[in-house]
Design a protein around this motif. Structure first.
Motif, PDB file in Angstrom:
ATOM      1  N   MET A   1      92.878 -48.650 -15.367  1.00 26.04           N
ATOM      2  CA  MET A   1      92.124 -49.860 -15.672  1.00 26.04           C
ATOM      3  C   MET A   1      90.783 -49.817 -14.940  1.00 26.04           C
ATOM      4  O   MET A   1      90.745 -49.582 -13.735  1.00 26.04           O
ATOM      5  N   ARG A   2      89.694 -50.050 -15.676  1.00 24.09           N
ATOM      6  CA  ARG A   2      88.385 -49.926 -15.054  1.00 24.09           C
ATOM      7  C   ARG A   2      88.125 -51.094 -14.123  1.00 24.09           C
ATOM      8  O   ARG A   2      88.690 -52.180 -14.279  1.00 24.09           O
ATOM      9  N   ALA A   3      87.265 -50.894 -13.141  1.00 27.30           N
ATOM     10  CA  ALA A   3      86.953 -51.927 -12.170  1.00 27.30           C
ATOM     11  C   ALA A   3      86.172 -53.058 -12.830  1.00 27.30           C
ATOM     12  O   ALA A   3      85.312 -52.827 -13.684  1.00 27.30           O
ATOM     13  N   VAL A   4      86.486 -54.276 -12.428  1.00 25.62           N
ATOM     14  CA  VAL A   4      85.760 -55.442 -12.918  1.00 25.62           C
ATOM     15  C   VAL A   4      85.333 -56.280 -11.722  1.00 25.62           C
ATOM     16  O   VAL A   4      85.860 -56.135 -10.612  1.00 25.62           O
ATOM     17  N   ASN A   5      84.403 -57.171 -11.965  1.00 24.22           N
ATOM     18  CA  ASN A   5      83.908 -58.060 -10.927  1.00 24.22           C
ATOM     19  C   ASN A   5      85.057 -58.879 -10.348  1.00 24.22           C
ATOM     20  O   ASN A   5      85.911 -59.376 -11.075  1.00 24.22           O
ATOM     21  N   ASP A   6      85.062 -59.053  -9.033  1.00 17.15           N
ATOM     22  CA  ASP A   6      86.134 -59.784  -8.366  1.00 17.15           C
ATOM     23  C   ASP A   6      86.259 -61.226  -8.834  1.00 17.15           C
ATOM     24  O   ASP A   6      87.330 -61.831  -8.730  1.00 17.15           O
ATOM     25  N   ASP A   7      85.176 -61.809  -9.335  1.00 17.65           N
ATOM     26  CA  ASP A   7      85.199 -63.205  -9.777  1.00 17.65           C
ATOM     27  C   ASP A   7      85.629 -63.359 -11.232  1.00 17.65           C
ATOM     28  O   ASP A   7      85.632 -64.481 -11.759  1.00 17.65           O
ATOM     29  N   THR A   8      85.958 -62.270 -11.879  1.00 13.41           N
ATOM     30  CA  THR A   8      86.408 -62.340 -13.274  1.00 13.41           C
ATOM     31  C   THR A   8      87.708 -63.140 -13.366  1.00 13.41           C
ATOM     32  O   THR A   8      88.672 -62.839 -12.673  1.00 13.41           O
ATOM     33  N   PRO A   9      87.748 -64.161 -14.224  1.00 13.93           N
ATOM     34  CA  PRO A   9      88.984 -64.934 -14.374  1.00 13.93           C
ATOM     35  C   PRO A   9      90.025 -64.192 -15.202  1.00 13.93           C
ATOM     36  O   PRO A   9      89.675 -63.476 -16.151  1.00 13.93           O
ATOM     37  N   GLU A 112      87.087 -73.973 -19.784  1.00 16.78           N
ATOM     38  CA  GLU A 112      86.423 -74.651 -18.667  1.00 16.78           C
ATOM     39  C   GLU A 112      86.731 -73.979 -17.334  1.00 16.78           C
ATOM     40  O   GLU A 112      85.819 -73.699 -16.542  1.00 16.78           O
ATOM     41  N   PHE A 113      88.006 -73.719 -17.083  1.00 16.04           N
ATOM     42  CA  PHE A 113      88.366 -73.219 -15.760  1.00 16.04           C
ATOM     43  C   PHE A 113      88.157 -71.716 -15.607  1.00 16.04           C
ATOM     44  O   PHE A 113      88.081 -71.223 -14.483  1.00 16.04           O
ATOM     45  N   ALA A 114      88.024 -71.002 -16.708  1.00 16.02           N
ATOM     46  CA  ALA A 114      87.555 -69.619 -16.590  1.00 16.02           C
ATOM     47  C   ALA A 114      86.158 -69.604 -15.982  1.00 16.02           C
ATOM     48  O   ALA A 114      85.856 -68.803 -15.088  1.00 16.02           O
ATOM     49  N   HIS A 115      85.309 -70.513 -16.443  1.00 17.55           N
ATOM     50  CA  HIS A 115      83.960 -70.601 -15.877  1.00 17.55           C
ATOM     51  C   HIS A 115      83.992 -71.094 -14.428  1.00 17.55           C
ATOM     52  O   HIS A 115      83.247 -70.590 -13.576  1.00 17.55           O
ATOM     53  N   ALA A 116      84.856 -72.070 -14.152  1.00 14.60           N
ATOM     54  CA  ALA A 116      84.937 -72.595 -12.785  1.00 14.60           C
ATOM     55  C   ALA A 116      85.397 -71.519 -11.811  1.00 14.60           C
ATOM     56  O   ALA A 116      84.876 -71.400 -10.695  1.00 14.60           O
ATOM     57  N   ILE A 117      86.366 -70.713 -12.215  1.00 11.75           N
ATOM     58  CA  ILE A 117      86.843 -69.614 -11.370  1.00 11.75           C
ATOM     59  C   ILE A 117      85.742 -68.579 -11.164  1.00 11.75           C
ATOM     60  O   ILE A 117      85.524 -68.088 -10.055  1.00 11.75           O
ATOM     61  N   ALA A 118      85.023 -68.262 -12.234  1.00 14.46           N
ATOM     62  CA  ALA A 118      83.940 -67.276 -12.126  1.00 14.46           C
ATOM     63  C   ALA A 118      82.839 -67.757 -11.185  1.00 14.46           C
ATOM     64  O   ALA A 118      82.163 -66.947 -10.539  1.00 14.46           O
ATOM     65  N   LEU A 264      98.707 -70.149 -15.965  1.00 11.62           N
ATOM     66  CA  LEU A 264      98.192 -70.013 -14.602  1.00 11.62           C
ATOM     67  C   LEU A 264      97.006 -69.058 -14.620  1.00 11.62           C
ATOM     68  O   LEU A 264      97.122 -67.917 -15.072  1.00 11.62           O
ATOM     69  N   LEU A 265      95.836 -69.541 -14.151  1.00 12.39           N
ATOM     70  CA  LEU A 265      94.621 -68.736 -14.114  1.00 12.39           C
ATOM     71  C   LEU A 265      94.153 -68.548 -12.674  1.00 12.39           C
ATOM     72  O   LEU A 265      94.284 -69.455 -11.846  1.00 12.39           O
ATOM     73  N   THR A 266      93.551 -67.402 -12.430  1.00 13.86           N
ATOM     74  CA  THR A 266      92.937 -67.140 -11.135  1.00 13.86           C
ATOM     75  C   THR A 266      91.863 -66.076 -11.314  1.00 13.86           C
ATOM     76  O   THR A 266      91.553 -65.674 -12.437  1.00 13.86           O
ATOM     77  N   SER A 267      91.292 -65.633 -10.204  1.00 13.45           N
ATOM     78  CA  SER A 267      90.290 -64.569 -10.250  1.00 13.45           C
ATOM     79  C   SER A 267      90.951 -63.224  -9.977  1.00 13.45           C
ATOM     80  O   SER A 267      92.069 -63.152  -9.439  1.00 13.45           O
TER      81      SER A 267
END
Length: 513
Positions: A1-9, A112-118, A264-267
């Motif tokens: 799996m390729r690396a992604v930004n830590d803030d990616t939801p 909404e919360f994908a953006h808030a997590i990002a 359940l969503l997180t970064s």
């Protein structure tokens, strides 16, 4: 799996709970209990312990019984539903949210919360909802009661009901007050556009939904697991009675449901910190949220162009085309909600990819405003099983009024924020037809419905005057001959004679060919 930004939801857990009143383990669970069971399942789905204590936001979907200001739940309800659920799973979130009414709510909250997590405004977000409509009716039918009242208190961000302005006052005054009545008007408008008689169009609706019954049959959380043929769905019988023309009962959302679902969503950062395996992660590649005009302000009642535009916007945000999508869940409260997207996107109703991953609202169950939480949960599990696939969830609220879309994938990709404000501005600028409730004389029938829910059938007609203005009318309650004519002779393609009355009320005096 390729690396992604830590803030990616990422979605890291999904859960569902359900019970049928005829099941041997039926426990007559309350909405809070069903939602808590789904939330626990979502936490277990992460594969790690202790995640509940790290939840900092719980956002909940309103049950139907508390979806309007006048609603009075017969067994009582929690004064803070999200915190009632949180308390049962051992969470104490900083924020508790009650989302406005509408079936778009679950997908809107994901967006909404994908953006808030990002933006690092939230860390671990639980989205949850439930319905116990079937249990309420079952117990009330037996003369039983329950005490589901809870006084939890604490912080709550109550976003209001969100129902004001969804349905025109003129329609309400003429007897169109429920979704089934309004959607029947949309459906018959589409039938008029397709130049089909009643039998042929009922067959078309049944052909759309018969495959949904096979998906529901394989879903353990479905409220109906009966497989129906096209003929069974299209044939009006005592069990499959007409509700509002053109809908037999088996072609509309099943509100007899006891179901809960949670997401359940997180970064990426928090998922790694919690030790959640990467094969549990599902990414939101794109999305959109849009609100349509009230029905009488729409130029064409057979179409919902704002919903179609939302799907296109979500695909654009994801860098996808419709051909890239492997699985769909199109909100299916009534056939027109699915047909609308198919018509607008050039998607065949019998597309081999399938149009539902749950079985749809008429068969899986219309879990109030929370149905699409189940769709998202089912889609997540489908994508985990096929990591290279793309899923599209389209969620509808009101009267084709609010639409939210999400494009999901197991493949890792940095989150790209999306914004629907330009699309919303475009929708807000569409020209509305003129409404002329003072018109008297003959007009062309645009659409109609006949409501069979009362002691006697009654009709509602929307017509166009010779000048092109729209006018709403109802059959007179003291003259059954008019509605009987509508039942015996298809009103579409006919001229209607209208008689205006006081306060904008218009009655149907009769029809001519």
């Amino acid at each position: 799996m390729r690396a992604v930004n830590d803030d990616t939801p990422v979605i890291v857990g999904v859960g569902e709970a359900s019970e049928r009143i005829d099941a041997p383990d039926y426990a007559a669970l309350s909405p809070v209990a069903l939602a808590a069971a789904a939330a626990k399942a979502a936490l277990q789905d992460t594969g790690v312990d202790g995640a509940a204590a790290r939840v900092d936001v719980v956002a909940a979907i309103r049950q139907f019984e508390i979806s309007t200001p006048a609603a009075r739940p017969p067994f009582g309800a929690s004064d803070n539903f999200p915190r009632s659920v949180a308390r049962r799973i051992g969470a104490d979130p900083a924020r508790a949210i009650w989302e406005p009414t509408g079936g778009q709510g679950p997908q809107h909250l994901v967006n909404e919360f994908a953006h808030a997590i990002a933006r690092r405004e939230a860390e671990l977000v639980l989205l949850v909802g439930s319905e116990a409509i079937s249990t309420v009716r079952h117990l009330m039918g037996k003369g039983e009661t329950r005490d589901w009242k809870e006084e939890v208190g604490g912080q709550i961000e109550d976003r209001g009901y969100g129902v004001s302005g969804l349905l025109d006052k003129v329609l309400i005054a003429h007897g169109v007050r429920t979704p089934i009545q309004a959607y029947a008007l949309f459906e018959n408008a589409r039938r008029a556009r397709r130049h089909k008689d009643r039998d042929a169009y009922r067959q078309e609706m049944a052909q759309l939904f018969a495959p949904f019954t096979r998906v529901a049959h394989d879903n353990p959380h479905a409220m109906s697991r009966d497989i129906h043929t096209v003929a069974e769905l299209a044939t009006v019988t005592e069990r499959n009675r007409l509700t509002s023309d053109p809908f037999p009962r088996w072609l509309v959302a099943r509100d007899q449901a006891n179901q809960g679902a949670a997401v359940l969503l997180t970064s990426v950062r928090k998922a790694r910190e919690l030790g959640i395996a990467e094969d549990r992660w599902i990414y939101l590649w794109g999305g959109a949220d849009v609100k349509e005009r009230p029905p009488l302000e729409r130029q064409d009642l057979s179409r919902g162009p704002a919903s179609v535009a939302a799907v296109k916007r979500a695909l654009d945000a994801a860098g996808m085309t419709l051909g890239d999508v492997n699985r769909f869940d199109l909100y299916s409260c009534f056939p027109i909600a699915v047909f609308n997207i198919c018509d607008g996107m050039g998607l065949a109703p019998d597309d081999p990819r399938g149009l539902t991953v749950t079985g749809g609202l008429p068969y899986f169950g219309g879990a109030g405003n929370n149905y699409s939480m189940h769709a998202i949960a089912a889609m997540v599990n489908r994508l985990r099983a096929r990591p290279g696939s793309i899923g599209l969830v389209a969620a509808n609220g009101g009267f084709l009024s609010k639409y939210s879309v999400g494009i999901y994938a197991a493949a890792a990709r940095d989150f790209q924020p999306f914004d629907s404000s330009a699309l919303q501005a475009e929708v807000n600028g569409w020209t509305a037809p003129v409404l002329d409730q003072a018109y008297a004389g003959q007009a062309a029938v645009e659409t109609y419905t006949i409501d069979y829910s009362g002691k006697a059938p009654r009709g509602v007609v929307i017509a166009r005057t010779p000048a092109g203005a729209r006018v709403v009318a109802m059959t007179p309650p003291d003259d059954m001959a008019v509605v009987e004519d509508m039942i015996a002779n298809d009103p579409l393609g006919r001229q209607v004679t209208l008689k205006p009355g006081a306060e904008g009320l218009v009655t149907v005096a009769g029809f001519s060919t």
